[in-house]
Design a protein around this motif. Structure first.
Motif, PDB file in Angstrom:
ATOM      1  N   UNK A   1       3.750  -0.499   7.539  1.00  0.00           N
ATOM      2  CA  UNK A   1       3.852  -1.627   8.446  1.00  0.00           C
ATOM      3  C   UNK A   1       2.446  -2.049   8.854  1.00  0.00           C
ATOM      4  N   UNK A   2       2.270  -3.336   9.091  1.00  0.00           N
ATOM      5  CA  UNK A   2       1.027  -3.841   9.666  1.00  0.00           C
ATOM      6  C   UNK A   2       1.350  -5.142  10.382  1.00  0.00           C
ATOM      7  N   UNK A   3       0.423  -5.574  11.215  1.00  0.00           N
ATOM      8  CA  UNK A   3       0.626  -6.782  12.000  1.00  0.00           C
ATOM      9  C   UNK A   3      -0.555  -7.703  11.747  1.00  0.00           C
ATOM     10  N   UNK A   4      -0.263  -8.976  11.401  1.00  0.00           N
ATOM     11  CA  UNK A   4      -1.346  -9.917  11.114  1.00  0.00           C
ATOM     12  C   UNK A   4      -1.914 -10.512  12.395  1.00  0.00           C
ATOM     13  N   UNK A   5      -2.930 -11.342  12.255  1.00  0.00           N
ATOM     14  CA  UNK A   5      -3.610 -11.916  13.414  1.00  0.00           C
ATOM     15  C   UNK A   5      -2.715 -12.836  14.237  1.00  0.00           C
ATOM     16  N   UNK A   6      -1.619 -13.351  13.642  1.00  0.00           N
ATOM     17  CA  UNK A   6      -0.676 -14.200  14.366  1.00  0.00           C
ATOM     18  C   UNK A   6       0.380 -13.389  15.123  1.00  0.00           C
ATOM     19  N   UNK A   7       0.384 -12.075  14.920  1.00  0.00           N
ATOM     20  CA  UNK A   7       1.381 -11.224  15.557  1.00  0.00           C
ATOM     21  C   UNK A   7       2.635 -11.024  14.729  1.00  0.00           C
ATOM     22  N   UNK A   8       2.640 -11.551  13.491  1.00  0.00           N
ATOM     23  CA  UNK A   8       3.780 -11.331  12.593  1.00  0.00           C
ATOM     24  C   UNK A   8       3.727  -9.907  12.050  1.00  0.00           C
ATOM     25  N   UNK A   9       4.885  -9.293  11.916  1.00  0.00           N
ATOM     26  CA  UNK A   9       4.976  -7.919  11.428  1.00  0.00           C
ATOM     27  C   UNK A   9       5.303  -7.949   9.939  1.00  0.00           C
ATOM     28  N   UNK A  10       4.551  -7.191   9.148  1.00  0.00           N
ATOM     29  CA  UNK A  10       4.804  -7.078   7.712  1.00  0.00           C
ATOM     30  C   UNK A  10       5.317  -5.677   7.432  1.00  0.00           C
ATOM     31  N   UNK A  11       6.351  -5.589   6.582  1.00  0.00           N
ATOM     32  CA  UNK A  11       6.992  -4.307   6.282  1.00  0.00           C
ATOM     33  C   UNK A  11       7.161  -4.159   4.779  1.00  0.00           C
ATOM     34  N   UNK A  12       6.682  -3.022   4.258  1.00  0.00           N
ATOM     35  CA  UNK A  12       6.917  -2.670   2.857  1.00  0.00           C
ATOM     36  C   UNK A  12       8.217  -1.884   2.788  1.00  0.00           C
ATOM     37  N   UNK A  13       9.088  -2.241   1.859  1.00  0.00           N
ATOM     38  CA  UNK A  13      10.353  -1.538   1.675  1.00  0.00           C
ATOM     39  C   UNK A  13      10.287  -0.810   0.332  1.00  0.00           C
ATOM     40  N   UNK A  14      10.187   0.527   0.382  1.00  0.00           N
ATOM     41  CA  UNK A  14      10.063   1.329  -0.840  1.00  0.00           C
ATOM     42  C   UNK A  14      11.248   1.148  -1.774  1.00  0.00           C
ATOM     43  N   UNK A  15      12.438   1.191  -1.231  1.00  0.00           N
ATOM     44  CA  UNK A  15      13.649   1.134  -2.053  1.00  0.00           C
ATOM     45  C   UNK A  15      13.820  -0.232  -2.710  1.00  0.00           C
ATOM     46  N   UNK A  16      13.557  -1.283  -1.972  1.00  0.00           N
ATOM     47  CA  UNK A  16      13.741  -2.643  -2.502  1.00  0.00           C
ATOM     48  C   UNK A  16      12.497  -3.182  -3.203  1.00  0.00           C
ATOM     49  N   UNK A  17      11.382  -2.457  -3.091  1.00  0.00           N
ATOM     50  CA  UNK A  17      10.116  -2.838  -3.745  1.00  0.00           C
ATOM     51  C   UNK A  17       9.645  -4.221  -3.305  1.00  0.00           C
ATOM     52  N   UNK A  18       9.713  -4.464  -2.002  1.00  0.00           N
ATOM     53  CA  UNK A  18       9.356  -5.767  -1.452  1.00  0.00           C
ATOM     54  C   UNK A  18       8.442  -5.608  -0.242  1.00  0.00           C
ATOM     55  N   UNK A  19       7.861  -6.733   0.153  1.00  0.00           N
ATOM     56  CA  UNK A  19       7.151  -6.830   1.431  1.00  0.00           C
ATOM     57  C   UNK A  19       7.691  -8.068   2.133  1.00  0.00           C
ATOM     58  N   UNK A  20       8.180  -7.871   3.358  1.00  0.00           N
ATOM     59  CA  UNK A  20       8.698  -8.982   4.163  1.00  0.00           C
ATOM     60  C   UNK A  20       7.813  -9.213   5.371  1.00  0.00           C
TER      61      UNK A  20
END
Length: 114
Positions: free
Chosen positions: A51-70
């Protein structure tokens, strides 16, 4: 928390934690639970990891099982930023210049997205 995995600070105070095979929780600087991304957005994770948070405050999440980043903006619907090219995304970091760094543990590398 149920199997905490990755944690990231939030720019305006607080932090975000991913749970193994579970959810991603957002906490205030007082350590009180603010929200669950699954509940807030109606999103179901496979196995949330980095998980990480960008400068706008949006949260980014890597999903190992689905192989995605939302990306989960403060307001609005989640956005799938990366849907191909990842084998097992784990740790992530956001740069102030708009780059996303994702560690892929199967390919033993760090992938950079703009």
């Amino acid at each position: 928390l149920q199997g905490p995995r990755y944690v990231s600070p939030v720019p305006r105070g607080g932090f975000v934690v991913s749970e193994e095979c579970g959810d991603v929780k957002v906490f205030r600087s007082s350590h009180k639970l603010l929200s669950s991304l699954s509940s807030k957005y109606g999103h179901q994770f496979g196995n949330p990891a980095g998980v990480c948070v960008d400068t706008d405050g949006s949260i980014l999440v890597a999903d190992e099982q689905r192989r995605t980043v939302h990306l989960f903006p403060e307001h609005g619907a989640p956005i799938c930023l990366v849907s191909t090219g990842l084998q097992r995304p784990a740790s992530m970091a956001c740069s102030s210049s708009g780059h996303l760094f994702v560690a892929d543990t199967v390919e033993n590398c760090v992938k950079v997205f703009k």
